[in-house]
Design an enzyme around this catalytic site. Structure first.
Site, PDB file in Angstrom:
ATOM      1  N   ARG A  56       0.836  -1.219   0.000  1.00 18.11           N
ATOM      2  CA  ARG A  56       0.000   0.000   0.000  1.00 18.11           C
ATOM      3  C   ARG A  56       0.866   1.261   0.000  1.00 18.11           C
ATOM      4  O   ARG A  56       0.437   2.312  -0.465  1.00 18.11           O
ATOM      5  CB  ARG A  56      -0.965  -0.011   1.202  1.00 18.11           C
ATOM      6  CG  ARG A  56      -1.862   1.202   1.271  1.00 18.11           C
ATOM      7  CD  ARG A  56      -3.171   0.939   1.996  1.00 18.11           C
ATOM      8  NE  ARG A  56      -2.992   0.325   3.295  1.00 18.11           N
ATOM      9  CZ  ARG A  56      -2.528   0.955   4.378  1.00 18.11           C
ATOM     10  NH1 ARG A  56      -2.208   2.222   4.324  1.00 18.11           N
ATOM     11  NH2 ARG A  56      -2.410   0.306   5.520  1.00 18.11           N
ATOM     12  N   TYR A 109     -15.492  14.949 -17.324  1.00 12.90           N
ATOM     13  CA  TYR A 109     -15.969  13.567 -17.201  1.00 12.90           C
ATOM     14  C   TYR A 109     -16.993  13.516 -16.057  1.00 12.90           C
ATOM     15  O   TYR A 109     -16.787  14.127 -14.998  1.00 12.90           O
ATOM     16  CB  TYR A 109     -14.781  12.640 -16.932  1.00 12.90           C
ATOM     17  CG  TYR A 109     -15.195  11.267 -16.510  1.00 12.90           C
ATOM     18  CD1 TYR A 109     -15.966  10.478 -17.352  1.00 12.90           C
ATOM     19  CD2 TYR A 109     -14.847  10.765 -15.264  1.00 12.90           C
ATOM     20  CE1 TYR A 109     -16.380   9.223 -16.949  1.00 12.90           C
ATOM     21  CE2 TYR A 109     -15.255   9.512 -14.861  1.00 12.90           C
ATOM     22  CZ  TYR A 109     -16.019   8.747 -15.714  1.00 12.90           C
ATOM     23  OH  TYR A 109     -16.438   7.505 -15.319  1.00 12.90           O
ATOM     24  N   ASP A 181      -6.330  16.975 -16.242  1.00 14.63           N
ATOM     25  CA  ASP A 181      -6.601  15.575 -16.591  1.00 14.63           C
ATOM     26  C   ASP A 181      -6.124  15.374 -18.033  1.00 14.63           C
ATOM     27  O   ASP A 181      -6.685  15.942 -18.973  1.00 14.63           O
ATOM     28  CB  ASP A 181      -8.109  15.306 -16.452  1.00 14.63           C
ATOM     29  CG  ASP A 181      -8.482  13.860 -16.764  1.00 14.63           C
ATOM     30  OD1 ASP A 181      -7.780  13.227 -17.573  1.00 14.63           O
ATOM     31  OD2 ASP A 181      -9.490  13.384 -16.223  1.00 14.63           O
ATOM     32  N   LYS A 206      -7.397   4.038 -19.753  1.00 14.92           N
ATOM     33  CA  LYS A 206      -7.650   4.359 -21.155  1.00 14.92           C
ATOM     34  C   LYS A 206      -6.402   4.088 -22.011  1.00 14.92           C
ATOM     35  O   LYS A 206      -5.943   2.967 -22.065  1.00 14.92           O
ATOM     36  CB  LYS A 206      -8.159   5.802 -21.248  1.00 14.92           C
ATOM     37  CG  LYS A 206      -9.275   6.130 -20.226  1.00 14.92           C
ATOM     38  CD  LYS A 206     -10.528   5.390 -20.543  1.00 14.92           C
ATOM     39  CE  LYS A 206     -11.679   5.434 -19.582  1.00 14.92           C
ATOM     40  NZ  LYS A 206     -11.698   6.164 -18.355  1.00 14.92           N
TER      41      LYS A 206
HETATM   42  C1  LIG Z   1     -11.318  12.064 -18.852  1.00 12.79           C
HETATM   43  C2  LIG Z   1     -11.531  11.051 -17.767  1.00 12.79           C
HETATM   44  N1  LIG Z   1     -10.989  11.275 -16.562  1.00 12.79           N
HETATM   45  C3  LIG Z   1     -11.162  10.393 -15.543  1.00 12.79           C
HETATM   46  C4  LIG Z   1     -11.901   9.248 -15.699  1.00 12.79           C
HETATM   47  C5  LIG Z   1     -12.078   8.309 -14.542  1.00 12.79           C
HETATM   48  O1  LIG Z   1     -11.179   7.245 -14.638  1.00 12.79           O
HETATM   49  P1  LIG Z   1     -11.429   5.774 -14.030  1.00 12.79           P
HETATM   50  O2  LIG Z   1     -12.642   5.226 -14.730  1.00 12.79           O
HETATM   51  O3  LIG Z   1     -10.162   5.053 -14.364  1.00 12.79           O
HETATM   52  O4  LIG Z   1     -11.659   5.937 -12.584  1.00 12.79           O
HETATM   53  C6  LIG Z   1     -12.454   8.968 -16.949  1.00 12.79           C
HETATM   54  C7  LIG Z   1     -13.242   7.723 -17.148  1.00 12.79           C
HETATM   55  O5  LIG Z   1     -13.882   7.544 -18.143  1.00 12.79           O
HETATM   56  C8  LIG Z   1     -12.290   9.901 -18.008  1.00 12.79           C
HETATM   57  O6  LIG Z   1     -12.826   9.699 -19.216  1.00 12.79           O
END
Ligand SMILES: Cc1ncc(COP(=O)(O)O)c(C=O)c1O
Length: 392
Positions: A56, A109, A181, A206
């Protein structure tokens, strides 16, 4: 390794000599690490040595991944999390305290928007959703309480491009931290830390993985003291740690990140050009199209445009649902960045939390269709869209 090209770092950055002359980094599937003596244990606990204690807190497989991602993003260090949302929520909670305010772009998101709009207020942290493509609106929206500016660029699912350097300079002048992000672009196409961001976060689920087989997140920063604080003050305490097996799969995926991103983008450009010309298609949102509003900015701050396309059809919401249902090669699924091309309706699926007014204010249609263009042959992808649009 930092002086090497992206492709080279994607294969070699991070880690040291591997045990037993292994070419690949092994997966250390262990919860705890052993000590020859209590003195050695105490030194590790006091951070006087880099010895591992407990997964962890750290683990050799996770450390290679963190070092590789830090090299690719131009950071001083990285922290691996169990998911993109674990990374985002931990980073935001590490930078905000009760009484503070966070400014975000109006389109995010769905779960990020939900966390910022609905969860943070429970901890006394307020939020303001602004149009960050308008820098004047940002400047007039900042208050003494603003401590963080958070956005995605390109934004999900509007693909709007935020001027990262300009936002970071506005923020820096006021002591505000910027968190970006970078999921859509990946460090192959864009490095927000070089433009002044304090932290970059990823849904590594992704493109970083690229194979749709993990849920994972990463945060990267230049400031190594902040990275330590995020790891031992937040990751370790909240416990949203990545499995070493996931880290190993990500290391495998990252080796081909550059190749995949180039091919994803070439396919996306072909699909976007096809959609743009189709008489039944309305607006096409893709930063690579010369008439897309953020195109010039994207060309200036990114080295590529990515492979996410949103578009609207000239038709009703029902017709747009029928179109999505009649696709055969594009798979109906959330997520993005996989080898498989995916299609979804953001405002019925991942972005359900947005009110019709918020969708309209962002200039989008509730029937917006989002494509994650995969690695199949572009002619097959276009043929699939063609047959579906032909049925309309
Ligand atoms: C742009 C973006 N940021 C964050 C996330 C969240 O990521 P996770 O699903 O790995 O928690 C997503 C998920 O689709 C996303 O498209």
């Amino acid at each position: 390794m930092k002086d090497k090209h992206f492709e080279t770092m994607a294969i070699h950055a991070g880690g040291g000599r591997k045990p037993d002359n292994s070419l690949n980094d092994p997966i250390f599937l262990t919860s705890a690490f052993t000590f020859d003596s209590l003195d050695k244990a105490a030194a590790a606990f006091a951070f006087e040595t880099e010895d591992y204690v407990y997964t962890r807190g750290n683990n050799p497989t996770l450390r290679v991944l963190e070092e590789r991602m830090a090299a690719l993003e131009g950071g001083g260090g990285a922290v691996a999390f169990a998911s993109g949302m674990a990374a985002i929520s931990s980073v935001l909670l590490s930078l905000l305290k009760p009484g503070d305010e966070i400014i975000t772009h109006r389109m995010l998101y769905g779960s990020s928007q939900d966390f910022i709009k609905n969860t943070l207020p429970q901890y006394g942290i307020s939020s303001r959703l602004l149009n960050l493509t308008d820098l004047l609106s940002l400047e007039s929206g900042i208050t003494k309480r603003t401590k963080v500016i958070y956005f995605e660029t390109p934004a999900n699912p509007s693909l709007e491009i935020i001027d990262t350097r300009a936002v970071c300079s506005i923020a820096a002048a006021r002591g505000i931290k910027v968190v970006v992000d970078n999921t859509f672009a990946t460090p192959y196409f864009q490095r927000p830390l070089d433009l002044g961001a304090h932290v970059v976060v990823h849904s590594a689920t992704k493109y970083i993985s690229g194979h749709g087989d993990v849920i994972a997140g990463i945060a990267v920063a230049k400031d190594v003291d902040y990275v330590q604080q995020l790891k031992f003050g937040y990751l370790c305490e909240f416990g949203g740690v990545m499995s070493p097996f996931t880290a190993w799969l990500l290391l495998r995926g990252i080796k081909t990140l550059a190749l995949r991103m180039r091919e994803h983008q070439a396919n996306a450009m072909a699909v976007a050009c096809y959609l743009k010309e189709h008489p039944r298609v309305g607006k096409v949102y893709y930063p690579g199209l010369p008439d897309f509003p953020g195109h010039a900015l994207a060309a200036a701050q990114m080295s590529g445009f990515g492979a996410i396309i949103s578009f609207e059809i000239k038709g009703s919401l029902e017709q747009s649902k029928a179109l999505v249902n009649s696709l055969k090669l594009f798979t109906r699924a959330v997520s993005l960045g996989d080898c498989e091309s995916l299609v979804q309706h953001p405002f019925a699926m991942t972005h359900r939390g947005y009110t019709p007014e918020e969708v309209e204010e962002a200039g989008l249609s509730p029937g917006l269709i989002r494509l994650s263009v995969g690695l199949e042959h572009k002619e097959d992808l276009i043929a699939d869209l063609d047959q579906a649009l032909g049925r309309m």
